[in-house]
Design a protein around this motif. Structure first.
Motif, PDB file in Angstrom:
ATOM      1  N   ASP A 104     -14.512 -14.925   5.416  1.00 12.88           N
ATOM      2  CA  ASP A 104     -13.594 -16.061   5.412  1.00 12.88           C
ATOM      3  C   ASP A 104     -13.618 -16.698   6.787  1.00 12.88           C
ATOM      4  N   PRO A 105     -14.068 -17.925   6.903  1.00 16.63           N
ATOM      5  CA  PRO A 105     -14.140 -18.561   8.233  1.00 16.63           C
ATOM      6  C   PRO A 105     -12.777 -18.686   8.897  1.00 16.63           C
ATOM      7  N   ALA A 106     -11.716 -18.750   8.107  1.00 12.23           N
ATOM      8  CA  ALA A 106     -10.388 -18.945   8.691  1.00 12.23           C
ATOM      9  C   ALA A 106      -9.925 -17.711   9.465  1.00 12.23           C
ATOM     10  N   ILE A 107     -10.270 -16.535   8.966  1.00 12.83           N
ATOM     11  CA  ILE A 107      -9.833 -15.310   9.639  1.00 12.83           C
ATOM     12  C   ILE A 107     -11.003 -14.574  10.293  1.00 12.83           C
ATOM     13  N   ARG A 108     -12.218 -15.105  10.095  1.00  8.36           N
ATOM     14  CA  ARG A 108     -13.427 -14.592  10.725  1.00  8.36           C
ATOM     15  C   ARG A 108     -13.700 -13.118  10.369  1.00  8.36           C
ATOM     16  N   ARG A 109     -13.463 -12.806   9.130  1.00  3.92           N
ATOM     17  CA  ARG A 109     -13.778 -11.462   8.645  1.00  3.92           C
ATOM     18  C   ARG A 109     -13.851 -11.510   7.125  1.00  3.92           C
ATOM     19  N   PRO A 110     -14.504 -10.519   6.533  1.00  8.78           N
ATOM     20  CA  PRO A 110     -14.641 -10.533   5.075  1.00  8.78           C
ATOM     21  C   PRO A 110     -13.276 -10.406   4.404  1.00  8.78           C
ATOM     22  N   ARG A 111     -13.140 -11.183   3.320  1.00  9.03           N
ATOM     23  CA  ARG A 111     -11.915 -11.093   2.508  1.00  9.03           C
ATOM     24  C   ARG A 111     -12.336 -10.853   1.069  1.00  9.03           C
ATOM     25  N   ILE A 112     -11.855  -9.734   0.531  1.00  3.56           N
ATOM     26  CA  ILE A 112     -12.292  -9.266  -0.775  1.00  3.56           C
ATOM     27  C   ILE A 112     -11.070  -9.112  -1.664  1.00  3.56           C
ATOM     28  N   GLY A 113     -11.226  -9.488  -2.912  1.00  5.59           N
ATOM     29  CA  GLY A 113     -10.150  -9.279  -3.876  1.00  5.59           C
ATOM     30  C   GLY A 113     -10.123  -7.823  -4.313  1.00  5.59           C
ATOM     31  N   THR A 114     -10.168  -7.584  -5.607  1.00  3.03           N
ATOM     32  CA  THR A 114     -10.284  -6.210  -6.099  1.00  3.03           C
ATOM     33  C   THR A 114     -11.699  -5.725  -5.849  1.00  3.03           C
ATOM     34  N   ALA A 115     -11.807  -4.588  -5.197  1.00  6.42           N
ATOM     35  CA  ALA A 115     -13.121  -4.072  -4.802  1.00  6.42           C
ATOM     36  C   ALA A 115     -13.356  -2.752  -5.520  1.00  6.42           C
ATOM     37  N   ARG A 116     -14.459  -2.705  -6.301  1.00  2.80           N
ATOM     38  CA  ARG A 116     -14.819  -1.478  -7.008  1.00  2.80           C
ATOM     39  C   ARG A 116     -16.135  -0.953  -6.430  1.00  2.80           C
ATOM     40  N   PHE A 117     -15.995   0.114  -5.610  1.00  2.00           N
ATOM     41  CA  PHE A 117     -17.159   0.796  -5.061  1.00  2.00           C
ATOM     42  C   PHE A 117     -17.177   2.267  -5.497  1.00  2.00           C
ATOM     43  N   ASP A 118     -16.573   2.541  -6.647  1.00  2.00           N
ATOM     44  CA  ASP A 118     -16.521   3.914  -7.135  1.00  2.00           C
ATOM     45  C   ASP A 118     -17.935   4.459  -7.309  1.00  2.00           C
ATOM     46  N   GLY A 119     -18.191   5.624  -6.736  1.00  2.00           N
ATOM     47  CA  GLY A 119     -19.485   6.261  -6.915  1.00  2.00           C
ATOM     48  C   GLY A 119     -20.630   5.564  -6.215  1.00  2.00           C
ATOM     49  N   ALA A 120     -20.364   4.543  -5.444  1.00  2.00           N
ATOM     50  CA  ALA A 120     -21.441   3.855  -4.727  1.00  2.00           C
ATOM     51  C   ALA A 120     -22.041   4.789  -3.678  1.00  2.00           C
ATOM     52  N   ARG A 121     -23.312   4.529  -3.367  1.00  2.00           N
ATOM     53  CA  ARG A 121     -24.019   5.364  -2.390  1.00  2.00           C
ATOM     54  C   ARG A 121     -24.502   4.475  -1.251  1.00  2.00           C
ATOM     55  N   PHE A 122     -24.068   4.836  -0.045  1.00  2.00           N
ATOM     56  CA  PHE A 122     -24.407   4.060   1.143  1.00  2.00           C
ATOM     57  C   PHE A 122     -25.391   4.891   1.965  1.00  2.00           C
ATOM     58  N   ALA A 123     -26.651   4.454   1.962  1.00  2.00           N
ATOM     59  CA  ALA A 123     -27.717   5.263   2.554  1.00  2.00           C
ATOM     60  C   ALA A 123     -27.639   5.290   4.069  1.00  2.00           C
ATOM     61  N   GLY A 124     -27.328   4.176   4.688  1.00  2.00           N
ATOM     62  CA  GLY A 124     -27.244   4.135   6.148  1.00  2.00           C
ATOM     63  C   GLY A 124     -25.803   3.973   6.573  1.00  2.00           C
ATOM     64  N   GLY A 125     -25.616   3.363   7.711  1.00  2.00           N
ATOM     65  CA  GLY A 125     -24.261   3.095   8.162  1.00  2.00           C
ATOM     66  C   GLY A 125     -23.596   2.050   7.283  1.00  2.00           C
ATOM     67  N   ALA A 126     -22.324   2.206   7.062  1.00  3.56           N
ATOM     68  CA  ALA A 126     -21.539   1.280   6.251  1.00  3.56           C
ATOM     69  C   ALA A 126     -20.422   0.727   7.116  1.00  3.56           C
ATOM     70  N   ASP A 127     -20.525  -0.555   7.441  1.00  2.00           N
ATOM     71  CA  ASP A 127     -19.561  -1.163   8.352  1.00  2.00           C
ATOM     72  C   ASP A 127     -18.707  -2.170   7.597  1.00  2.00           C
ATOM     73  N   PHE A 128     -17.467  -1.729   7.246  1.00  2.00           N
ATOM     74  CA  PHE A 128     -16.474  -2.612   6.629  1.00  2.00           C
ATOM     75  C   PHE A 128     -15.431  -3.032   7.655  1.00  2.00           C
ATOM     76  N   GLY A 129     -15.743  -2.891   8.925  1.00  2.00           N
ATOM     77  CA  GLY A 129     -14.753  -3.139   9.958  1.00  2.00           C
ATOM     78  C   GLY A 129     -14.113  -4.504   9.854  1.00  2.00           C
ATOM     79  N   GLY A 130     -12.760  -4.513   9.850  1.00  2.00           N
ATOM     80  CA  GLY A 130     -12.005  -5.756   9.803  1.00  2.00           C
ATOM     81  C   GLY A 130     -11.896  -6.381   8.439  1.00  2.00           C
ATOM     82  N   ALA A 131     -12.449  -5.756   7.408  1.00  2.00           N
ATOM     83  CA  ALA A 131     -12.395  -6.346   6.073  1.00  2.00           C
ATOM     84  C   ALA A 131     -10.959  -6.400   5.571  1.00  2.00           C
ATOM     85  N   CYS A 132     -10.684  -7.433   4.785  1.00  2.00           N
ATOM     86  CA  CYS A 132      -9.356  -7.620   4.210  1.00  2.00           C
ATOM     87  C   CYS A 132      -9.474  -7.505   2.696  1.00  2.00           C
ATOM     88  N   PHE A 133      -8.821  -6.497   2.119  1.00  2.00           N
ATOM     89  CA  PHE A 133      -8.847  -6.267   0.672  1.00  2.00           C
ATOM     90  C   PHE A 133      -7.511  -6.738   0.106  1.00  2.00           C
TER      91      PHE A 133
END
Length: 630
Positions: free
Chosen positions: A76-105
């Motif tokens: 979101d350009p207004a807040i300069r960070r990702p903005r996500i509604g309902t997020a479904r990452f159940d069972g997801a596999r993150f092979a490397g580093g996973a950077d959700f820093g500052g995300a807004c759910f």
């Protein structure tokens, strides 16, 4: 978005050939998960996303590049960070580093069962609704520093293979870490829990830090296992604090913590040190703990409190007791609320006695000690020590049994303070080499002087006398008199008088000593009477004033003085003279006149006997009375 199974098309190839089918949720109408879309379809899908859109990538394998592309599309350009509604990452596999820093759910965030092979960061993230991480696996560092959880946060059975960072995070709703496992360090420093925080049955393999954490609701650590050190320094517990069955393999630090409402803290076990230094207990509390050492330096008890302990060495230096505090030893295992006993596998087998290490600086007016060991307790500097209450069997230190050699026993066995041990150890070691039986003071400490020790003994004596424990109070009277006798600031005449009192009867407390002196005095009296006191010849004792004697002499003539014995001294030691001497000596003990004819020397010997021997008898009776008095 579809909910079927991704057929596993190779990403970036555009063909059906590729790896085996994955569990990723298909994206839209493409029939494949985000990881297995063609480059064109993936680009088109990402371009269609807007900030705040819902995403469903359950079971999808993510690389760092793929996750970065997704979060960039949701930025979101207004807040300069990702903005996500309902997020479904159940069972997801993150092979490397996973950077959700500052995300807004803005909706619910689901990471249940997700797998993070590298480091994961949600630092500064904001969860406006519930956040679900139960069953997630973090192989590397999991960073939630300064994250905001405005709904409930669920971390049931989560596994943290590396460090878990929750410093300065905020939990506005309930927080559940039940059954979680931390293999690395767990840091919750400066975190805020507005709702209930449940860490029941959680296992921390590394160090766990909750320093300056705020628990506004209930803080539940029932059955929690801390394999490393646990730090709750400066934490504030505004609600109930539950540590039923918690186990600490290392230190449990609650220094400077505040407990606003904690009816019961424990029962818990700690293999090392339970630190409550500087902690504040604002409400009535019962602390139940089986610990190696409990440090309560400058702890403030602002309400009634009870410490029910096992194995513990307790340090109450400078403790602030505003209300009654009871320290009691518990001989039996603690009982868990759900039934059964609390295991103590972390603690060594042996005597679960509780030992008080120091009361220096504490106010004993509100303190009660029950069944504790005071052998090594330092009392110097304790306020209102005369008001200390001792209940049950409280054991004090003992004077040394003596030394081997010509004088196998030099000191009378009695209860002593450790400060006297320290003072005498320095005094004895300066006089002669070798062991002396008194415990030396710790390095760098200076023991109190006899004048100060006399005050300690006097106050403890009064405390025992107020508790109707006269026999044990006698030992402290003995200690007080000993310190007065050794006090160089007192007048020499007073010290010599006390030395005489000590030598004759142990200050009226050693019956055997007084009896020995009495028997010696009687023996000396008998011997001197045989040699010089019994006349050479005369009537039997009791007949000197008879009527026959009066009629045999003229009334005007004075009675002749009994003849002094003469001849060799050995010839005066006869059975007859011994029998007469014994009667005179024994009669003198009970202040009765012997009514026997004595020589001038014998009269003075009898007078000395009538003065000293009843005194020694009285001291012996006084000593016996002091030991049997109720």
């Amino acid at each position: 978005m579809g909910t079927g199974t991704c057929p596993g098309t190779g990403p970036g190839t555009g063909t059906a050939a590729g790896p085996p089918a994955c569990d990723g949720t298909p994206v839209g109408e493409h029939g494949a998960c985000l990881a297995h879309l063609t480059d064109a379809d993936r680009a088109a899908h990402l371009a269609s996303l807007t900030p705040g859109a819902d995403v469903d990538h359950r079971g999808t394998p993510f690389t760092q590049e793929l996750l970065t592309a997704l979060l960039t599309a949701l930025r979101d350009p207004a807040i300069r960070r990702p903005r996500i509604g309902t997020a479904r990452f159940d069972g997801a596999r993150f092979a490397g580093g996973a950077d959700f820093g500052g995300a807004c759910f803005t909706g619910d965030a689901w990471f249940s069962g997700a797998r993070f092979a590298g480091d994961m960061s949600l630092s500064g993230a904001e969860f406006a609704a519930d956040a679900w991480f139960q069953g997630a696996r973090f192989a590397g560092t999991a960073g939630f520093g300064a994250a905001q959880f405005r709904g409930s946060a669920w971390f049931h059975d989560t596994r943290f293979g590396g460090d878990g960072w929750f410093g300065s995070s905020r939990f506005h709703g309930a927080c559940w870490f039940t059954g979680a496992r931390f293999r690395g360090r767990a840091r919750f420093g400066a975190a805020r829990f507005a709702g209930d925080a449940r860490f029941n049955d959680t296992r921390f393999q590394g160090d766990a830090y909750f320093t300056v954490t705020r628990f506004s609701g209930a803080a539940g650590f029932d059955g929690t296992e801390f394999r490393g050190s646990a730090g709750f320094g400066g934490a504030q517990f505004s609600g109930q604090t539950l540590f039923h069955g918690a186990r600490f393999a290392g230190n449990a630090r609650f220094d400077m913590a505040r407990f606003d409402e904690a009816p019961v803290l424990g029962p818990l076990t700690c293999a090392d040190t339970l630190v409550l230094s500087g902690a504040v207990f604002a409400a009535p509390v019962v602390v139940e703990a089986a610990v190696t050492k409990a440090v309560c330096v400058r702890t403030r008890w602002s309400s009634t409190a009870t410490l029910r302990l096992r194995y513990a060495v307790v340090d109450l230096t400078d403790a602030v007791l505003e209300y009654p505090l009871t320290v009691a030893a518990v001989p039996a295992l603690f009982t868990a609320p759900e039934g059964g006993t609390v295991p103590e596998a972390e603690l060594p087998d042996g005597d679960p006695a509780v030992r008080i290490l120091s009361l220096t600086g504490a106010d004993a007016a509100h303190l009660t000690l029950n069944d504790v060991d005071l052998t090594a307790c330092r009392f110097s500097g304790t306020l209102h020590l005369d008001q200390l209450r001792l209940e049950g069997r409280c054991v004090f230190g003992r004077s040394p049994a003596g030394r081997t050699g010509i004088l196998p026993r030099r000191w009378a066995r009695r209860s002593t303070l450790v400060e006297e041990h320290h003072w005498r150890a320095g005094r004895e070691s300066g006089r002669r080499p070798g062991p002396h039986g008194w415990e030396p003071p710790p390095d760098g400490t200076r023991p109190p002087e006899p004048a100060a020790l006399a005050v300690l003994y006097r106050q403890l004596r009064k405390s025992l006398e107020d508790g109707k424990n006269e026999p044990d109070a006698a030992d402290f009277y003995y200690g007080e008199m000993e310190m007065r006798r050794h006090d160089p600031t007192r007048a020499p005449a007073e010290r010599r008088l006390l030395t005489t009192y000590w030598a004759l009867s142990g200050y009226g407390l050693r019956a055997s000593r007084a009896v020995c002196w009495l028997l010696g005095a009687i023996s000396v009296t008998v011997l001197t009477l045989m040699l010089w006191g019994i006349p050479a010849a005369g009537p039997e004792p009791g007949q000197a004033a008879g009527p026959d004697r009066e009629s045999a002499q003229p009334a005007a003539e004075p009675a002749a003085e009994p003849a002094a014995p003469d001849g060799p001294l050995a010839e005066r030691l006869t059975t007859e003279r011994w029998e007469k001497s014994v009667r005179v000596a024994v009669n003198s003990v009970v202040f009765r006149s012997a009514e026997a004819e004595l020589t001038t020397a014998g009269v003075y010997i009898e007078m000395a006997s009538r003065l000293t021997e009843p005194l020694l008898l009285g001291l012996a009776v006084l000593a016996v009375r002091g030991r049997v008095k109720r």
